[in-house]
Design an enzyme around this catalytic site. Structure first.
Site, short mmCIF file in Angstrom:
data_model
loop_
_atom_site.label_atom_id
_atom_site.label_comp_id
_atom_site.label_asym_id
_atom_site.label_seq_id
_atom_site.Cartn_x
_atom_site.Cartn_y
_atom_site.Cartn_z
CG ASP A 46 -1.76 1.31 1.33
OD1 ASP A 46 -2.83 0.97 0.97
OD2 ASP A 46 -1.33 2.20 1.91
CE1 TYR A 51 0.64 7.93 2.43
CE2 TYR A 51 1.31 5.98 1.80
CZ TYR A 51 0.19 6.70 2.57
OH TYR A 51 -0.85 6.25 3.04
CE LYS A 76 -3.71 4.89 0.91
NZ LYS A 76 -2.29 4.53 0.74
CG HIS A 109 -4.81 9.85 0.45
ND1 HIS A 109 -3.32 9.86 -0.10
CD2 HIS A 109 -4.70 9.29 1.63
CE1 HIS A 109 -2.76 9.26 1.21
NE2 HIS A 109 -3.42 8.94 2.11
#
Length: 275
Positions: A46, A51, A76, A109
């Site tokens: 994931d 990120y 996401k 998200h």
């Protein structure tokens, strides 16, 4: 190799119930962390655009030699890319960073309710699935009122809702809404960033079963039917987080951990967070 439990999502996809998360893992560390996870036996990874580590994740996937059909990859869409027209270029950029032709699950998200564009974004997600760029579509951090509006569109229902969930924040209203709609609940921050590991019911269960406190909490998630994605960059801990299938918490132990709910968040409230 450990045989991981799986869940069949409402769209028919089969997803490992225990996966590996890379939130807050820098890109230059992500490849090694994901390689360690894959070597330990994880097959669900994931990540997310925000990120900043999709490149590292992609390098690890490519280096693993594991067949693509044996992997389950989630990423996401960030708030800045909301909108029906913006979703496709955002996913295509993520796919390029990951080195993949498609992902298995693509999530909105955050709903970002102040912008109120998540319904158009969801319609874009349906387009992405139809185009074969993702096998499944879902959401993250959606509250019951957000889910109701998505379902009210009359199209696809999210396969997954990934929410902050751990013994100190059990999010029962959202979990119940997910269940009523046939949406799988996926827990992020499943260990509350360590905040629940010293709680007496967790410590006592760990001693009783000869396991770590983190393993107890992950087992608690699995027994509640949650999908769970613990994160670590330490190979020994990565492997230990997967080693939670050979013991079972008793009803009394589960109830004692259930009683730790105190509404304590580690992240922002979905009704208030808009990026």
């Amino acid at each position: 190799m450990t045989t991981l439990p799986t869940l069949t999502l409402r769209d028919g996809l089969t997803m490992p119930q225990l996966g590996f998360g890379v939130f807050q893992v820098p890109d230059d560390q992500a490849q090694q962390a994901v390689e360690s996870a894959l070597e330990a036996g994880y097959r669900s990874i994931d990540t997310a655009m925000i990120y900043g580590n999709e490149h590292g994740v992609g390098r690890a996937l490519a280096a693993s030699g594991i067949a693509r059909e044996d992997l389950f990859v989630t990423t996401k869409l960030w708030i800045d890319d909301h909108g029906r027209g913006a979703a496709r270029p955002a996913l295509e950029a993520s796919l390029e960073r990951l080195g993949l032709a498609s992902v298995d699950l693509y999530l909105i998200h955050w709903p970002a309710p102040a912008t109120d564009v998540y319904l158009q974004t969801w319609q874009g997600f349906e387009d992405l699935r139809a185009a074969g760029l993702t096998r499944g579509i879902g959401v993250s951090n959606f509250l019951p009122e957000h889910l109701d509006r998505v379902v009210g569109l009359g199209g696809a229902v999210p396969a997954v809702n990934q929410i902050e969930l751990h013994p100190a924040l059990q999010n029962r209203e959202t979990v119940a809404a997910n269940a009523a709609l046939g949406i799988a609940t996926e827990a992020w921050s499943p260990l509350a960033q360590g905040a629940v590991l010293g709680e007496a019911p967790v410590v006592e269960a760990a001693a009783a079963h000869g396991v770590s406190a983190a393993q107890v909490v992950l087992r608690w998630h699995l027994q509640h039917g949650n999908i769970v994605i613990p994160k670590s960059v330490t190979p020994a801990r990565i492997a230990a987080n997967l080693d939670v299938l050979d013991f079972t918490l008793s009803e009394a132990e589960m109830a004692a951990i259930d009683a730790l709910d105190r509404g304590q968040r580690t992240g922002p409230h979905p009704a208030e967070f808009n990026g």
